[in-house]
Design a protein around this motif. Structure first.
Motif, PDB file in Angstrom:
ATOM      1  N   ILE A 144      65.683  52.592  93.305  1.00 47.42           N
ATOM      2  CA  ILE A 144      64.408  53.186  92.833  1.00 47.42           C
ATOM      3  C   ILE A 144      63.359  53.926  93.678  1.00 47.42           C
ATOM      4  O   ILE A 144      62.946  54.980  93.507  1.00 47.42           O
ATOM      5  CB  ILE A 144      63.881  51.554  92.596  1.00 47.42           C
ATOM      6  N   GLY A 145      63.225  53.060  95.200  1.00 49.74           N
ATOM      7  CA  GLY A 145      62.870  54.010  96.383  1.00 49.74           C
ATOM      8  C   GLY A 145      62.807  55.006  95.967  1.00 49.74           C
ATOM      9  O   GLY A 145      61.994  56.103  96.118  1.00 49.74           O
ATOM     10  N   ALA A 146      63.888  55.689  96.144  1.00 50.02           N
ATOM     11  CA  ALA A 146      64.655  57.591  95.711  1.00 50.02           C
ATOM     12  C   ALA A 146      63.976  58.151  94.926  1.00 50.02           C
ATOM     13  O   ALA A 146      63.711  59.212  95.034  1.00 50.02           O
ATOM     14  CB  ALA A 146      66.310  57.093  96.373  1.00 50.02           C
ATOM     15  N   ALA A 147      64.127  57.227  93.925  1.00 52.56           N
ATOM     16  CA  ALA A 147      64.203  58.125  92.677  1.00 52.56           C
ATOM     17  C   ALA A 147      62.026  57.830  92.069  1.00 52.56           C
ATOM     18  O   ALA A 147      61.997  59.325  92.130  1.00 52.56           O
ATOM     19  CB  ALA A 147      64.097  56.937  91.873  1.00 52.56           C
ATOM     20  N   ILE A 148      61.781  57.313  92.930  1.00 48.65           N
ATOM     21  CA  ILE A 148      60.765  56.973  93.698  1.00 48.65           C
ATOM     22  C   ILE A 148      59.643  58.880  93.896  1.00 48.65           C
ATOM     23  O   ILE A 148      58.834  59.388  93.930  1.00 48.65           O
ATOM     24  CB  ILE A 148      59.412  55.827  93.652  1.00 48.65           C
ATOM     25  N   ALA A 149      60.228  58.132  94.941  1.00 51.23           N
ATOM     26  CA  ALA A 149      60.123  59.481  96.031  1.00 51.23           C
ATOM     27  C   ALA A 149      60.483  60.763  95.919  1.00 51.23           C
ATOM     28  O   ALA A 149      59.809  61.424  95.622  1.00 51.23           O
ATOM     29  CB  ALA A 149      61.149  59.094  97.294  1.00 51.23           C
ATOM     30  N   ALA A 150      61.508  60.939  94.896  1.00 54.67           N
ATOM     31  CA  ALA A 150      62.230  62.309  94.609  1.00 54.67           C
ATOM     32  C   ALA A 150      60.893  62.620  93.058  1.00 54.67           C
ATOM     33  O   ALA A 150      60.292  63.561  92.851  1.00 54.67           O
ATOM     34  CB  ALA A 150      63.559  62.125  93.144  1.00 54.67           C
ATOM     35  N   ALA A 151      60.439  61.754  92.227  1.00 50.13           N
ATOM     36  CA  ALA A 151      59.702  62.105  91.665  1.00 50.13           C
ATOM     37  C   ALA A 151      58.365  62.292  91.575  1.00 50.13           C
ATOM     38  O   ALA A 151      57.603  63.236  91.365  1.00 50.13           O
ATOM     39  CB  ALA A 151      59.430  60.670  90.254  1.00 50.13           C
ATOM     40  N   PHE A 152      57.776  61.907  93.071  1.00 52.75           N
ATOM     41  CA  PHE A 152      56.463  62.483  93.227  1.00 52.75           C
ATOM     42  C   PHE A 152      57.044  63.464  93.668  1.00 52.75           C
ATOM     43  O   PHE A 152      56.184  64.663  93.640  1.00 52.75           O
ATOM     44  CB  PHE A 152      56.298  61.308  94.148  1.00 52.75           C
ATOM     45  N   ALA A 207      55.793  54.611  88.249  1.00 55.23           N
ATOM     46  CA  ALA A 207      55.142  54.543  89.287  1.00 55.23           C
ATOM     47  C   ALA A 207      54.512  56.095  89.202  1.00 55.23           C
ATOM     48  O   ALA A 207      53.399  56.073  89.712  1.00 55.23           O
ATOM     49  CB  ALA A 207      55.929  54.874  90.740  1.00 55.23           C
ATOM     50  N   VAL A 208      54.742  57.431  89.047  1.00 59.12           N
ATOM     51  CA  VAL A 208      54.406  58.266  88.410  1.00 59.12           C
ATOM     52  C   VAL A 208      52.772  58.017  87.867  1.00 59.12           C
ATOM     53  O   VAL A 208      51.743  58.780  88.420  1.00 59.12           O
ATOM     54  CB  VAL A 208      54.788  59.523  88.219  1.00 59.12           C
ATOM     55  N   LEU A 209      52.790  57.279  87.163  1.00 58.73           N
ATOM     56  CA  LEU A 209      51.098  57.746  86.291  1.00 58.73           C
ATOM     57  C   LEU A 209      50.601  56.347  86.618  1.00 58.73           C
ATOM     58  O   LEU A 209      49.665  56.597  87.634  1.00 58.73           O
ATOM     59  CB  LEU A 209      51.756  56.781  85.138  1.00 58.73           C
ATOM     60  N   LEU A 210      51.132  55.369  87.986  1.00 62.91           N
ATOM     61  CA  LEU A 210      49.598  54.452  88.608  1.00 62.91           C
ATOM     62  C   LEU A 210      49.489  55.394  89.532  1.00 62.91           C
ATOM     63  O   LEU A 210      48.517  55.263  90.162  1.00 62.91           O
ATOM     64  CB  LEU A 210      50.717  53.524  88.841  1.00 62.91           C
TER      65      LEU A 210
END
Length: 272
Positions: A18-26, A234-237
Motif C-alpha cells: 500500500i505504501g508504494a502504491a500511495i507514493a506512486a499515486a502522489f 489517500a490522494v483525496l485526503l
C-alpha cells in the motif's frame, strides 16, 4: 493529474504494498515524495521506479532519532512538509503465522507489534505537526485497519495497535484544530487488500488458493482489494479537495464492515 502539484509528502513503509502504491499515486498527481522504509534496497528500487520526483530515505519508524533525521532531511531539501502518510506496519506474522490470541500471545510479540504500528504513528504525527507549524497547514494520513474497528481473536496485538491508531488520529485532529493549525489528520481503514503482508497467512500452493477462495466468499464484493484502491483515497485526503475533513475514518473493505451479503444473482435471476 496535478491534484497534489507542489506538495511535499513523506510516506512510511513505502517500499512495497500500500505504501508504494500511495507514493506512486502522489507522484502521478504532481507531489514530491520521500519514500521511506526500513528495507533500504527495496525502498531505493521503488523510489528509482518513480523517477526524479521521488527520493528514498531510510527510516525505522520505531526510532525517535531516525524520525527527527528524516523530517530534518525533508525540510533541508524541500523546505516544507505538506503531507505525512503513516503507513508502516506489521502483523507480527512475518516469520509465519503463529496465533497472537489474548491467552497465548507473548508480551514480547505484543510490544513488537505496538512499537511499529502505534509508537511509529505517534512519532510520525508528532514530528509532522512540528514541521507543519512553519506553514500552518498540512495533511496527516494514518493507516489503521478494519482490525482496529472489530476484534481479531488470533491477532489481538495487531487489532489493539490499529484501534489505538484510530483513536490517536482523532486526538491529533482535535489538537491541531485547538492550536489554530490547518493541519488535518484522518485515518484510512483498509481490509482484505492483497499485499505482501498477507503471504504468511495465506500459505502457498493449493493451500493458498483455498484460503483466498474462503476469504473472498466472506467478502460482500467477493474479491480482495488492490493497493491502488487505497492510494486514490489517500490522494483525496492529501489534496486541497478535503480541507474540511479531519478526524474522519474512511473504510476501504469491500463491504466487510457493512455485514454479510447474499451470493450475487445472475442477470437471469438465478444464483451466479
Amino acid at each position: 493529474m496535478g491534484r497534489l502539484k507542489g506538495k511535499v509528502a513523506l510516506v512510511t513503509g513505502a517500499a512495497k504494498g500500500i505504501g508504494a502504491a500511495i507514493a506512486a499515486a502522489f507522484v502521478n498527481e504532481g507531489a514530491s515524495v520521500y519514500v521511506t522504509d526500513i528495507d533500504a534496497a527495496c525502498g531505493e528500487a521503488t523510489a528509482s521506479r518513480l523517477g526524479e520526483a521521488a527520493v528514498f530515505l531510510p527510516l525505522d519508524v520505531r526510532d525517535e532519532a531516525q524520525w527527527r533525521k528524516a523530517v530534518g532531511r525533508v525540510l533541508a531539501l524541500s523546505g516544507r512538509l505538506d503531507v505525512l502518510v503513516n503507513n508502516a506496519g506489521i502483523t507480527g506474522f512475518e516469520a509465519g503465522f503463529v496465533s497472537h490470541d489474548p491467552e497465548h500471545a507473548s508480551l514480547a510479540e505484543w510490544r513488537r507489534v505496538h512499537e511499529t504500528n502505534l509508537d511509529g504513528v505517534f512519532l510520525g504525527c508528532r514530528e509532522a505537526i512540528r514541521a507543519m507549524r512553519a506553514t500552518g497547514t498540512g495533511s496527516i494520513i494514518n493507516l489503521s485497519s478494519r482490525s482496529g474497528v472489530v476484534g481479531i481473536p488470533a491477532a489481538a496485538a495487531y487489532a489493539s495497535s490499529k484501534a489505538a491508531v484510530r483513536s490517536h488520529t482523532k486526538s491529533v485532529a482535535l489538537y491541531c484544530a485547538e492550536q489554530g493549525l490547518r493541519v488535518r489528520c484522518n485515518a484510512i481503514h483498509p481490509a482484505a487488500v492483497l499485499t505482501p503482508m498477507w503471504e504468511p497467512m495465506l500459505g502457498s500452493g493449493e493451500e493458498r488458493e483455498a484460503n483466498m477462495a474462503a476469504f473472498v466468499r466472506d467478502t460482500p464484493l467477493r474479491r480482495f482489494g488492490r493497493p491502488e484502491e487505497v492510494a486514490v483515497v489517500a490522494v483525496l485526503l492529501a489534496s486541497d479537495e478535503a480541507t474540511y475533513m479531519t478526524g474522519s475514518e474512511l473504510h476501504i473493505d469491500g463491504g466487510i464492515l457493512a455485514g454479510s451479503a447474499a451470493a450475487p444473482k445472475s442477470r437471469a435471476g438465478g444464483e451466479a
